[in-house]
Design a protein around this motif. Structure first.
Motif, short mmCIF file in Angstrom:
data_model
loop_
_atom_site.label_atom_id
_atom_site.label_comp_id
_atom_site.label_asym_id
_atom_site.label_seq_id
_atom_site.Cartn_x
_atom_site.Cartn_y
_atom_site.Cartn_z
N TYR A 19 0.21 -19.28 23.11
CA TYR A 19 0.58 -19.68 21.76
C TYR A 19 0.00 -21.05 21.39
N GLN A 71 -0.42 -15.00 18.76
CA GLN A 71 0.84 -14.76 18.06
C GLN A 71 1.93 -14.30 19.04
N THR A 106 5.52 -12.20 19.19
CA THR A 106 6.38 -11.28 18.44
C THR A 106 7.85 -11.60 18.70
N ARG A 107 8.71 -11.01 17.88
CA ARG A 107 10.15 -11.19 18.07
C ARG A 107 10.62 -10.61 19.40
N LYS A 108 9.99 -9.50 19.76
CA LYS A 108 10.31 -8.88 21.05
C LYS A 108 9.99 -9.83 22.20
N GLN A 109 8.85 -10.50 22.13
CA GLN A 109 8.46 -11.44 23.18
C GLN A 109 9.39 -12.64 23.21
N LEU A 110 9.79 -13.13 22.05
CA LEU A 110 10.73 -14.25 22.00
C LEU A 110 12.06 -13.87 22.63
N PHE A 111 12.53 -12.67 22.32
CA PHE A 111 13.78 -12.21 22.91
C PHE A 111 13.67 -12.11 24.43
#
Length: 274
Positions: A245, A251, A253-258
């Protein structure tokens, strides 16, 4: 705890440098380069401690097993990286904490608690989900990754056995000699670096490698091998995503952040419980 976390972040940085250098060097060349640069530092560290000798009768067998597995795992991992499809075999590498947990119980008679096993399993699954969408057994990197996972999962256990009979400084020297000797005997790497910028990167990588392995061996004296491996894997994946990043402008994703949040939480629970 500081040794454990420092080791995990150093391994993450070292993985990034290794990946960059696999475009210019073979697996055996890189393994020997890093080890030869690190070896004088280990010798100085050992001499500074008074050059203590191990209890040879008890040390030699686990140390040789550790050195052989370390050499095998390093070369096979770099082979997988060089083939460029490591993202498809990351789930295989993520089972190293599980292998270390089982081997630690069998070899050291050190059993993980039920909470530790839950966290180790969740970290392994989280790393696998983060790293790839599917496991491809036909990819050219699958077999090297299997060998790497088994080698690294067992190596760290034999490290802990060997450290009961030797100092960390001597063990580092012994492992380095084993790795160089085995690579030279079986693979005969070419030790020529023609580009000066690559030489600088090798030295930087070797410095990070020294920190990673020294911190890891110190952490092993406090923690179960399975916990050390799980922490290294979990924080390594999170660190790699952060590098992508901030450095490569990738980029997230929200899945990766979770998944990052879940991995960090699992690592925290694992460390706090011990």
């Amino acid at each position: 705890m500081l040794y454990l976390l420092s080791s995990a972040f150093c391994w993450a940085a070292f993985d990034y440098i290794r990946k960059m250098l696999t475009k210019s060097f073979s697996a055996a060349e890189l393994t020997v380069f890093f080890t030869l640069v690190a070896l004088p530092l280990y010798v100085f560290y050992w001499i500074a401690q008074g050059a203590p000798e191990p209890v040879w009768a008890d040390y030699l067998v686990p140390a040789c097993l550790s050195g052989g597995l370390a050499a095998l795992g390093s070369v096979q991992y770099l082979n997988a990286l060089k083939r460029g499809d490591i993202s498809k075999v990351i789930p295989v590498l993520c089972v190293t904490p599980v292998i270390s947990g089982i081997a630690g119980w069998l070899v050291l008679n050190e059993a993980l608690s039920w909470l530790d096993w839950c966290m180790v399993f969740l970290i392994a699954v989280g790393c696998a989900i983060m790293g790839t969408k599917s496991l491809n057994m036909r990819t050219s990197g699958f077999i090297p990754a299997c060998i790497t996972a088994l080698s690294w999962g067992l190596c760290i256990v034999f490290d802990k056995v060997a450290l009961q009979y030797a100092t960390i400084s001597f063990h580092l020297v012994f492992l380095s000699v084993c790795i160089v000797a085995l690579n030279w005997f079986f693979l005969r790497p070419n030790l020529t670096i023609k580009q000066s910028e690559k030489l600088k990167m090798v030295f930087v990588g070797a410095g990070i490698f020294v920190g990673a392995i020294v911190f890891q061996l110190n952490a092993l004296q406090e923690f179960h091998p399975g916990i050390v491996e799980a922490t290294k894997r979990g924080l390594g994946v999170v660190s790699a995503l952060a590098v992508g990043y901030w450095v490569l402008s990738e980029q997230i994703t929200r899945k990766q952040l979770f998944l990052c949040f879940a991995l960090v939480t699992c690592v925290c629970l694992l460390v706090i419980d011990n």
